[in-house]
Design a protein around this motif. Structure first.
Motif, PDB file in Angstrom:
ATOM      1  N   ASP A 194      35.515  39.782  28.869  1.00 54.66           N
ATOM      2  CA  ASP A 194      36.931  39.571  29.159  1.00 54.66           C
ATOM      3  C   ASP A 194      37.618  39.273  27.836  1.00 54.66           C
ATOM      4  O   ASP A 194      37.328  38.262  27.185  1.00 54.66           O
ATOM      5  CB  ASP A 194      37.079  38.385  30.121  1.00 54.66           C
ATOM      6  N   LYS A 247      34.929  39.262  40.171  1.00 53.80           N
ATOM      7  CA  LYS A 247      35.848  39.340  41.303  1.00 53.80           C
ATOM      8  C   LYS A 247      37.209  39.885  40.868  1.00 53.80           C
ATOM      9  O   LYS A 247      37.888  40.599  41.618  1.00 53.80           O
ATOM     10  CB  LYS A 247      36.010  37.949  41.923  1.00 53.80           C
ATOM     11  N   GLY A 248      37.618  39.573  39.639  1.00 54.25           N
ATOM     12  CA  GLY A 248      38.935  39.975  39.172  1.00 54.25           C
ATOM     13  C   GLY A 248      39.006  41.354  38.556  1.00 54.25           C
ATOM     14  O   GLY A 248      40.091  41.833  38.217  1.00 54.25           O
ATOM     15  N   ASN A 254      34.833  35.449  27.762  1.00 52.50           N
ATOM     16  CA  ASN A 254      33.653  35.368  28.630  1.00 52.50           C
ATOM     17  C   ASN A 254      32.974  36.725  28.720  1.00 52.50           C
ATOM     18  O   ASN A 254      33.644  37.752  28.817  1.00 52.50           O
ATOM     19  CB  ASN A 254      34.042  34.905  30.035  1.00 52.50           C
ATOM     20  N   TYR A 292      29.188  30.767  38.444  1.00 52.00           N
ATOM     21  CA  TYR A 292      30.514  30.709  39.052  1.00 52.00           C
ATOM     22  C   TYR A 292      31.526  31.469  38.198  1.00 52.00           C
ATOM     23  O   TYR A 292      32.344  32.242  38.726  1.00 52.00           O
ATOM     24  CB  TYR A 292      30.954  29.254  39.212  1.00 52.00           C
ATOM     25  N   ASN A 293      31.481  31.241  36.876  1.00 55.27           N
ATOM     26  CA  ASN A 293      32.390  31.962  35.975  1.00 55.27           C
ATOM     27  C   ASN A 293      32.172  33.470  36.046  1.00 55.27           C
ATOM     28  O   ASN A 293      33.130  34.252  36.054  1.00 55.27           O
ATOM     29  CB  ASN A 293      32.209  31.483  34.537  1.00 55.27           C
ATOM     30  N   ASN A 294      30.899  33.869  36.098  1.00 55.45           N
ATOM     31  CA  ASN A 294      30.583  35.298  36.195  1.00 55.45           C
ATOM     32  C   ASN A 294      31.106  35.886  37.497  1.00 55.45           C
ATOM     33  O   ASN A 294      31.647  36.995  37.515  1.00 55.45           O
ATOM     34  CB  ASN A 294      29.069  35.520  36.095  1.00 55.45           C
ATOM     35  N   TYR A 295      30.940  35.110  38.593  1.00 52.68           N
ATOM     36  CA  TYR A 295      31.431  35.564  39.891  1.00 52.68           C
ATOM     37  C   TYR A 295      32.947  35.739  39.861  1.00 52.68           C
ATOM     38  O   TYR A 295      33.484  36.744  40.330  1.00 52.68           O
ATOM     39  CB  TYR A 295      31.029  34.562  40.970  1.00 52.68           C
ATOM     40  N   GLN A 296      33.642  34.762  39.290  1.00 53.92           N
ATOM     41  CA  GLN A 296      35.101  34.826  39.221  1.00 53.92           C
ATOM     42  C   GLN A 296      35.562  35.989  38.346  1.00 53.92           C
ATOM     43  O   GLN A 296      36.546  36.676  38.658  1.00 53.92           O
ATOM     44  CB  GLN A 296      35.658  33.513  38.661  1.00 53.92           C
ATOM     45  N   MET A 297      34.843  36.224  37.259  1.00 54.17           N
ATOM     46  CA  MET A 297      35.199  37.315  36.356  1.00 54.17           C
ATOM     47  C   MET A 297      35.005  38.667  37.033  1.00 54.17           C
ATOM     48  O   MET A 297      35.883  39.532  37.002  1.00 54.17           O
ATOM     49  CB  MET A 297      34.358  37.230  35.084  1.00 54.17           C
ATOM     50  N   TYR A 337      27.445  26.704  36.636  1.00 53.83           N
ATOM     51  CA  TYR A 337      28.778  26.905  36.059  1.00 53.83           C
ATOM     52  C   TYR A 337      28.923  28.338  35.550  1.00 53.83           C
ATOM     53  O   TYR A 337      29.946  28.990  35.778  1.00 53.83           O
ATOM     54  CB  TYR A 337      28.990  25.898  34.932  1.00 53.83           C
ATOM     55  N   LYS A 366      30.385  45.502  40.029  1.00 51.20           N
ATOM     56  CA  LYS A 366      30.188  44.316  40.867  1.00 51.20           C
ATOM     57  C   LYS A 366      28.828  44.280  41.535  1.00 51.20           C
ATOM     58  O   LYS A 366      28.260  43.211  41.765  1.00 51.20           O
ATOM     59  CB  LYS A 366      31.296  44.240  41.910  1.00 51.20           C
TER      60      LYS A 366
END
Length: 337
Positions: free
Chosen positions: A314, A32-33, A319, A25-30, A22, A59
């Motif tokens: 963020d 990515k943005g 996060n 995934y959150n780190n990847y999404q963060m 989890y 990244k």
């Protein structure tokens, strides 16, 4: 009994695995943005002998040298097309800039020229002995010239501009108290100086200071925030401001806060507990959505410089991600985003 213990262990492993996935995934999404079109830039000397100024990709964690010169206490220009910093090496001492479009190095003013200028203000000259710590600090772009701290305790902020092939200089702030960092809000009328200083305007407790707001050209000043002063050996301030100068980032152990200069309210951003560590830098992203901060481990028996780790938080969600942890012996001289 043994079967129950095994089941409990398996259950804990599954829960731990889910939690790790989890977080990843959150780190990847963060990541990515995050817009990386404006890179983090830093000046450093690595333990393997590689030194200079570098750009850093959040990244990938990769970095690339953009200058052989170490731009100490560097900062971006308003349009992010240049950086400015202090060069303190045998080949050049003074203020210089680097064009981020083609990485062209350009001297702005040498130490010899600066020493001639400060005589007009009755300030003590600065001498160069060897690369390293300098009493010329924190140059910034301002109007059609440049500002900088002058002197061992950074009590004076000077402003220089070039006119008719000669330099004009003035002191826009002069204090009895040590300065750590500063920012200038450039307006059509009166410009405001935000100064992090050891002056105690709001608390008399040991280890406290004040972020002061004052109008350039006037003697007025008022305390904006009572702050904790870091006792890190390379203390250069734990304050940053957004591009529009509406918000201040600062650290109050163990929390990072943002203070809104318009609403006069503070917002909690993230916790960062420190045990034999220091927060060394706080830097807003260009769009103000994220914050980069660095944490340095105190060296074992103080046998070297801090071992630094980069973090990104963020500020909308809280996060945060731990990025690169640099090696022992890697020394950082300045960073901006």
């Amino acid at each position: 009994m043994k079967k129950k213990a095994i089941k409990a262990l398996v259950f804990l492993i599954i829960i731990g695995s889910i939690y790790c996935l989890y977080n990843k995934y959150n780190n990847y999404q963060m990541l990515k943005g995050i817009d990386v079109s404006t890179p983090i830039v830093f000046a450093a000397e690595f333990e393997d002998g590689n030194k200079g100024t570098f750009k850093y990709n959040i990244k990938t964690g990769e970095y690339k040298k953009i200058s052989d010169y170490i731009f100490q206490e560097l900062s971006y220009s308003d349009n992010y097309e240049k950086i400015i910093g202090v060069i303190w090496e045998d080949r050049f001492q003074g203020i210089a800039e680097l064009d981020m479009r083609d990485y062209t190095f350009k001297p702005v003013i040498s130490l010899d020229e600066l020493n001639k200028c400060v005589k007009e203000l009755g300030l003590t000259e600065i001498n160069y002995n060897y690369p390293g710590v300098t009493q010329l600090r924190m140059p910034r772009y301002y109007k059609d010239g440049y500002t900088f701290f002058w002197g061992y305790y950074s009590t004076v902020i000077c402003y220089i501009q070039r006119e008719n092939n000669s330099w004009d200089i003035e002191a826009i702030s002069n204090s009895r108290f040590r300065g750590y960092t500063y920012f200038i809000k450039k307006e059509a009328g009166l410009d405001l100086l935000l100064l992090e200083t050891e002056e105690k305007l709001m608390s008399q407790e040991s280890g406290r200071g004040t972020i002061i707001e004052k109008t350039i050209g006037m003697n007025n000043e008022k305390g904006i925030l009572d702050i904790y002063l870091t006792d890190a050996i390379d203390a250069s301030g734990l304050m940053d401001v957004t591009d529009d100068m509406s918000k201040i980032a600062y650290y109050e152990e163990p929390e990072i806060y943002i203070y809104d200069l318009n609403t006069k309210k503070k917002k909690h951003v993230a916790n960062q507990y420190l045990f034999y560590k220091y927060i060394l830098d706080l830097k807003f992203s260009p769009n103000g959505r994220y914050m980069l901060y660095t944490v340095g481990d105190i060296p074992f028996f103080w046998d070297g410089w801090y071992r630094t780790k980069f973090f990104i938080v963020d500020m909308k969600t809280g996060n945060k991600i731990g990025l690169t942890k640099w090696k022992n012996g890697d020394t950082f001289y300045g960073i901006d985003w």
